[in-house]
Design an enzyme around this catalytic site. Structure first.
Site, mmCIF file in Angstrom:
data_model
loop_
_atom_site.group_PDB
_atom_site.id
_atom_site.type_symbol
_atom_site.label_atom_id
_atom_site.label_comp_id
_atom_site.label_asym_id
_atom_site.label_seq_id
_atom_site.Cartn_x
_atom_site.Cartn_y
_atom_site.Cartn_z
ATOM 1 N N LYS A 111 61.491 29.104 32.329
ATOM 2 C CA LYS A 111 62.530 28.657 33.257
ATOM 3 C C LYS A 111 63.561 27.875 32.459
ATOM 4 O O LYS A 111 63.202 27.180 31.507
ATOM 5 C CB LYS A 111 61.932 27.755 34.347
ATOM 6 N N GLU A 180 67.168 23.428 43.576
ATOM 7 C CA GLU A 180 66.663 22.060 43.738
ATOM 8 C C GLU A 180 67.694 21.176 44.420
ATOM 9 O O GLU A 180 68.843 21.085 43.976
ATOM 10 C CB GLU A 180 66.291 21.478 42.358
HETATM 11 O O1 KIV Z 1 60.283 20.270 35.860
HETATM 12 C C1 KIV Z 1 60.009 20.510 37.046
HETATM 13 O O2 KIV Z 1 59.028 19.985 37.603
HETATM 14 C C2 KIV Z 1 60.880 21.404 37.778
HETATM 15 C C3 KIV Z 1 60.587 21.636 39.215
HETATM 16 C C4 KIV Z 1 60.945 20.450 40.008
HETATM 17 C C5 KIV Z 1 61.242 22.839 39.738
HETATM 18 O O3 KIV Z 1 61.796 21.918 37.233
#
Ligand code: KIV
Length: 264
Positions: A111, A180
Site C-alpha cells: 500500500k 481515510e
Molecule cells: O497505517 C495504517 O494503519 C493505515 C490504515 C489506517 C489504513 O494506513
C-alpha cells in the site's frame, strides 16, 4: 481472502471486505483463527507499537520486520505491507527495493499513500507484477502538510481532486483503494465510480470494505476515541485487570500454587 482476484470478486458481488492492521506474531495468530478477510501491516506500527506521535518514523527495515512477524503468525491471510514515508519517492529503483523488502518478508501486496508525483513508481510496481493498494484522503505521511490529522475532501475543490486521484490510481492498475477520513458522501461517490474496491476508515458505510487499527478496535489504545472508531472490547481495562490480579496473587503468596510448581 487468498488473492487480489477475491477483492475484485467481492466488489463485483457486493460482498463487503474486512481488514485490520496487524504488527506482531501474537495477534497475527488470533487473526489467522478469525474470519477477517485481510491484514494490513500499516506504518501506524510506528505509533501503535513504538509510541511515535506519527508514522514518519517507520522505515523499510521496520516495516519488513513487522511484516515477517505477522506472516509467521498468519501464514494463510492476504497480507498487505505499507510502504513507509518517502520510500516510494526516491525514484523507481529505490521504490522497487522497498517493495522487494516487504514482499520478501511475506507481503502479497503493498500500500502507498497519494499519487501525485509517484505515478511512475506505481506503474513500475504494477508492471512488475506487484499488487498495489492506494490510499487517499487523510494520508498520515503528509500530516505536517495537512496541518494535523483532519478530515479531507470537505470542499468541492478538494472532493473533485480526490475523485480524480482515485480514478488515476485505478488507471495505474491499483487493485483497491483505502479512503481515510473523508465525508461519507464523497466516499460513496468514489466507490460508485470505481471498478476496484474501496476500503474505508472514517469514510462511512458506503465503501466496499472497512479497515481499523486492531489495537483501536480491541480498546487497547487508551483514550484514543475518534468519531469513526467502534471498539469491540475494553482491552485496556481487561488486560490491566488481569495483570493486577497476577500482582495481587504474587503479593498474597497465592501464586504459584502447587499446581503451578514442579515436584521433585
Ligand atoms: O497505517 C495504517 O494503519 C493505515 C490504515 C489506517 C489504513 O494506513
Amino acid at each position: 481472502m487468498k488473492s487480489v482476484l477475491e477483492f475484485a470478486a467481492a466488489k463485483a458481488s457486493g460482498r463487503r471486505i474486512s481488514m485490520v492492521t496487524c504488527y506482531d506474531t501474537c495477534l497475527a495468530r488470533i487473526m489467522e483463527a478469525s474470519a477477517v478477510d485481510s491484514l494490513l501491516v500499516g506504518d501506524s506500527a510506528a505509533m501503535v507499537m513504538h509510541g511515535h506521535p506519527d508514522t514518519l518514523a517507520a522505515t523499510v527495515e521496520l516495516m519488513a520486520m513487522h511484516t515477517a512477524a505477522v506472516r509467521r503468525g498468519a501464514p494463510t491471510r492476504f497480507l498487505i505491507g505499507d510502504l513507509p514515508f518517502l520510500s516510494f519517492r526516491k525514484g523507481v529503483p529505490a521504490a522497487l527495493d522497498a517493495v522487494a523488502a516487504l514482499m520478501r518478508a511475506g507481503a502479497q501486496a503493498v500500500k502507498l499513500e497519494g499519487v501525485d508525483g509517484h505515478e511512475d513508481a506505481i506503474a513500475a510496481m504494477v508492471g512488475s507484477g506487484v499488487p498495489v493498494m492506494g490510499h487517499l484522503g487523510l494520508t498520515p505521511q503528509s500530516v505536517h502538510a495537512l496541518a494535523g490529522f483532519r478530515v479531507q475532501g470537505k470542499s468541492d475543490e478538494d472532493a473533485a481532486r480526490l475523485l480524480s486521484q482515485a480514478r488515476r490510481l485505478q488507471q495505474l492498475g491499483c487493485f483497491a483503494l483505502v479512503l481515510e477520513c473523508v465525508p461519507a458522501r464523497l466516499a460513496s461517490q468514489v466507490t460508485a465510480e470505481l471498478r476496484i474496491p474501496t476500503i474505508g476508515i472514517g469514510a462511512g458505510a458506503g465503501c466496499d470494505g472497512q479497515v481499523l487499527v486492531l489495537q483501536d478496535l480491541l480498546g487497547l489504545s487508551g483514550g484514543f476515541r475518534p468519531k469513526f472508531l467502534r471498539t469491540y472490547l475494553d482491552g485496556f481495562e481487561q488486560l490491566r485487570g488481569a495483570v493486577d490480579r497476577f500482582d495481587r496473587d504474587v503479593k498474597a503468596g497465592t501464586f504459584p500454587g502447587e499446581e503451578e510448581s514442579y515436584g521433585s
